[in-house]
Write an enzyme that holds these catalytic residues in place. Structure first.
Site, mmCIF file in Angstrom:
data_model
loop_
_atom_site.group_PDB
_atom_site.id
_atom_site.type_symbol
_atom_site.label_atom_id
_atom_site.label_comp_id
_atom_site.label_asym_id
_atom_site.label_seq_id
_atom_site.Cartn_x
_atom_site.Cartn_y
_atom_site.Cartn_z
ATOM 1 N N ASN A 15 1.049 -1.087 0.104
ATOM 2 C CA ASN A 15 -0.023 -0.235 0.037
ATOM 3 C C ASN A 15 0.746 1.237 0.048
ATOM 4 O O ASN A 15 1.988 1.144 0.538
ATOM 5 C CB ASN A 15 -0.833 0.170 1.223
ATOM 6 C CG ASN A 15 -1.887 -0.987 1.241
ATOM 7 O OD1 ASN A 15 -2.324 -1.302 0.357
ATOM 8 N ND2 ASN A 15 -2.161 -1.610 2.491
ATOM 9 N N VAL A 16 0.320 2.302 -0.574
ATOM 10 C CA VAL A 16 1.126 3.627 -0.676
ATOM 11 C C VAL A 16 0.138 4.533 0.564
ATOM 12 O O VAL A 16 -0.864 4.332 0.454
ATOM 13 C CB VAL A 16 1.017 4.351 -1.928
ATOM 14 C CG1 VAL A 16 1.572 5.843 -1.826
ATOM 15 C CG2 VAL A 16 1.662 3.295 -3.021
ATOM 16 N N ASP A 17 1.013 5.028 1.281
ATOM 17 C CA ASP A 17 0.403 5.863 2.365
ATOM 18 C C ASP A 17 0.575 7.318 2.239
ATOM 19 O O ASP A 17 1.603 7.691 1.762
ATOM 20 C CB ASP A 17 1.241 5.649 3.663
ATOM 21 C CG ASP A 17 1.072 4.428 4.282
ATOM 22 O OD1 ASP A 17 -0.056 3.318 4.116
ATOM 23 O OD2 ASP A 17 2.080 3.775 5.158
ATOM 24 N N LYS A 44 1.134 -3.988 5.286
ATOM 25 C CA LYS A 44 1.757 -5.166 6.316
ATOM 26 C C LYS A 44 2.554 -5.980 5.533
ATOM 27 O O LYS A 44 3.766 -6.371 6.087
ATOM 28 C CB LYS A 44 0.463 -6.007 6.872
ATOM 29 C CG LYS A 44 0.087 -5.277 8.208
ATOM 30 C CD LYS A 44 -0.216 -6.218 9.354
ATOM 31 C CE LYS A 44 -0.299 -5.262 10.721
ATOM 32 N NZ LYS A 44 0.970 -5.032 11.086
ATOM 33 N N ALA A 46 4.417 -5.556 2.612
ATOM 34 C CA ALA A 46 5.746 -5.033 2.303
ATOM 35 C C ALA A 46 6.488 -4.462 3.515
ATOM 36 O O ALA A 46 7.768 -4.876 3.477
ATOM 37 C CB ALA A 46 5.190 -3.687 1.586
ATOM 38 N N ASN A 47 5.843 -4.165 4.685
ATOM 39 C CA ASN A 47 6.469 -3.642 5.820
ATOM 40 C C ASN A 47 7.295 -4.903 6.484
ATOM 41 O O ASN A 47 8.746 -4.866 6.897
ATOM 42 C CB ASN A 47 5.689 -3.203 7.024
ATOM 43 C CG ASN A 47 5.192 -1.579 6.589
ATOM 44 O OD1 ASN A 47 5.611 -1.091 5.547
ATOM 45 N ND2 ASN A 47 4.401 -1.366 7.301
ATOM 46 N N GLY A 268 5.411 -4.354 15.768
ATOM 47 C CA GLY A 268 4.979 -5.870 15.323
ATOM 48 C C GLY A 268 5.498 -6.278 14.077
ATOM 49 O O GLY A 268 6.044 -7.293 14.085
ATOM 50 N N ASP A 269 5.555 -5.605 13.076
ATOM 51 C CA ASP A 269 5.993 -5.826 11.739
ATOM 52 C C ASP A 269 7.500 -6.286 11.773
ATOM 53 O O ASP A 269 7.989 -7.114 11.250
ATOM 54 C CB ASP A 269 5.772 -4.679 10.656
ATOM 55 C CG ASP A 269 4.415 -4.543 10.276
ATOM 56 O OD1 ASP A 269 3.339 -5.406 10.723
ATOM 57 O OD2 ASP A 269 4.023 -3.502 9.952
ATOM 58 N N THR A 307 12.806 -0.213 16.478
ATOM 59 C CA THR A 307 11.746 0.542 16.076
ATOM 60 C C THR A 307 10.904 1.334 16.706
ATOM 61 O O THR A 307 10.664 2.591 16.444
ATOM 62 C CB THR A 307 10.969 -0.352 15.301
ATOM 63 O OG1 THR A 307 11.600 -1.410 14.634
ATOM 64 C CG2 THR A 307 9.763 -0.104 14.521
HETATM 65 P P1 ADP Z 1 1.677 -4.679 17.857
HETATM 66 O O1 ADP Z 1 2.270 -3.456 17.452
HETATM 67 O O2 ADP Z 1 1.558 -5.570 16.605
HETATM 68 O O3 ADP Z 1 0.496 -4.292 18.350
HETATM 69 P P2 ADP Z 1 3.162 -5.306 20.244
HETATM 70 O O4 ADP Z 1 2.833 -3.875 20.673
HETATM 71 O O5 ADP Z 1 3.083 -6.445 20.993
HETATM 72 O O6 ADP Z 1 2.411 -5.617 18.899
HETATM 73 O O7 ADP Z 1 4.802 -4.966 19.842
HETATM 74 C C1 ADP Z 1 5.499 -5.875 19.235
HETATM 75 C C2 ADP Z 1 6.869 -6.110 19.671
HETATM 76 O O8 ADP Z 1 7.478 -4.619 19.691
HETATM 77 C C3 ADP Z 1 6.770 -6.595 21.243
HETATM 78 O O9 ADP Z 1 6.793 -7.577 21.429
HETATM 79 C C4 ADP Z 1 8.286 -5.831 21.607
HETATM 80 O O10 ADP Z 1 9.358 -6.705 21.181
HETATM 81 C C5 ADP Z 1 8.320 -4.515 20.786
HETATM 82 N N1 ADP Z 1 7.872 -3.403 21.457
HETATM 83 C C6 ADP Z 1 6.510 -2.931 21.680
HETATM 84 N N2 ADP Z 1 6.465 -2.148 22.759
HETATM 85 C C7 ADP Z 1 7.511 -2.034 23.392
HETATM 86 C C8 ADP Z 1 8.026 -1.156 24.365
HETATM 87 N N3 ADP Z 1 7.194 -0.195 24.696
HETATM 88 N N4 ADP Z 1 9.286 -1.171 24.985
HETATM 89 C C9 ADP Z 1 9.946 -2.294 24.060
HETATM 90 N N5 ADP Z 1 9.664 -3.142 23.072
HETATM 91 C C10 ADP Z 1 8.216 -2.874 22.671
#
Ligand code: ADP
Length: 327
Positions: A15-17, A44, A46-47, A268-269, A307
């Site tokens: 997707n293009v944002d 999702k 592509a990411n 998450g990605d 990230t």
């Molecule tokens: P989604 O973004 O898909 O909802 P999560 O919030 O569970 O998934 O985050 C995915 C992963 O990103 C976590 O398992 C962890 O490794 C990292 N992460 C997310 N939030 C934090 C945070 N506050 N501190 C450190 N790592 C984080």
């Protein structure tokens, strides 16, 4: 058997944002001058493909187009429009193989029109799936793949068909079922790895407010999943396996790194990409050893921790040399 190059086929969305920032959202009939406008490449699929590529090579390797031990193959579709060439170039710059991205004539690339209200940070998003929903229900996973990685931003029948294709070809299957919609039983049977966040875990397991992750994981094990990974944001990651479950053992919690969070977009990605790289290397090594979930999740946690410390989506996904080697 000698290790072959690991191949990750990411069957997913592009997707293009189109992102406009504004001090406030215009009311009906009103025209406002916005603060800024940006075009970003996402989806999702592509990411996660970008995350796989960056977490299996260094920034220097990608810059010099040096080979890596992991080939990341994006599988999906864009339209025949002005976005497609730049999108594909951007993926190639990250080291991805885009030969399995179909350019569909007469179709438009998927687009998300995003209005961000700068003060509140609130998003309003209009999503038009375009070419993503025209990916045909045909075999898209080649048998040289070590891993086939899926999300749910392509039509469900494309995903289910290709999960079966992957399983039949002995390719390790990973699904990150986002956006979360209940899956047919056949999706879980023999599934290698299910990666869900807390919300997805609740929706898919049918346990509305989970307090015991072992109970949630047991639901997925009973449906035929081998490895269940539940990401818990800053709390870390819970995992359970069919083997541990069959020995009446509970799952395990691996803590996240303690970092200063700026923006969790694409965390998450990044996690899914890093984890998939570990699975692909294990699968292509033919070592016969059990997959080491602890190491894979620790690596994925470290990658995702980078990230969350940066603003942006694809731009915040680190290269492997930016991931700390220890906590
Ligand atoms: P989604 O973004 O898909 O909802 P999560 O919030 O569970 O998934 O985050 C995915 C992963 O990103 C976590 O398992 C962890 O490794 C990292 N992460 C997310 N939030 C934090 C945070 N506050 N501190 C450190 N790592 C984080």
């Amino acid at each position: 058997m000698a290790p072959k190059q690991a191949v990750i086929s990411v069957v997913g969305s592009l997707n293009v944002d189109l992102v406009t920032r504004t001090s406030r959202v215009p009311v009906g009939g009103e025209t406002l001058t916005s603060e800024s406008f940006d075009i970003g490449f996402g989806g999702k699929g592509a990411n996660q493909a970008v995350a796989c590529a960056r977490l299996s090579r260094t920034g220097r390797q990608a810059l010099n187009a040096e080979p890596s031990d992991v080939e990341v193959r994006m599988v999906g579709a864009v339209g025949e429009d002005q976005f497609a060439p730049d999108f594909l170039k951007s993926l190639q710059k990250d080291g991805l193989n885009t030969s399995k991205v179909q350019v569909l004539s007469g179709k438009k690339t998927g687009v998300a029109v995003i209005i961000v209200e700068s003060q509140s940070g609130e998003n309003r998003i209009m999503f038009c799936p375009g070419a993503n929903y025209d990916v045909p229900v045909v075999d898209l996973v080649d048998s040289d793949s070590s891993v086939a990685l899926f999300q749910l931003e392509l039509p469900m029948n494309v995903v289910l068909h290709n999960m079966n294709v992957a399983r039949e070809k002995g390719v390790e299957t990973i699904i990150n079922p986002a956006p979360a919609v209940p899956l047919l039983e056949e999706a879980y049977q023999g599934l290698g790895h299910l990666i869900v966040n807390e919300t997805e875990a609740a929706i898919l397991s049918g346990i509305s407010s989970p307090i015991n992750w072992d109970e949630v994981a047991a639901v997925f094990v009973s449906r035929g999943v081998k490895n269940i990974i539940i990401t818990l944001g800053g709390e870390g990651v819970y995992y359970q396996t069919d083997k541990l479950h069959s020995q009446s053992k509970g799952g395990k919690l691996i803590p996240a790194r303690k970092v200063q969070v700026v923006d969790t977009t694409a965390a998450g990605d990044t996690f899914v990409g890093a984890y998939s790289v570990a699975v692909a290397r294990w699968k292509s090594s033919f070592s016969g050893a059990d997959f080491d979930l602890d190491s894979a999740i620790t690596f994925a946690n470290r990658a995702a921790s980078m990230t969350v410390q940066k603003r942006g989506a694809q731009s915040s996904i680190p290269w492997v040399d930016e991931v700390p080697a220890s906590s």
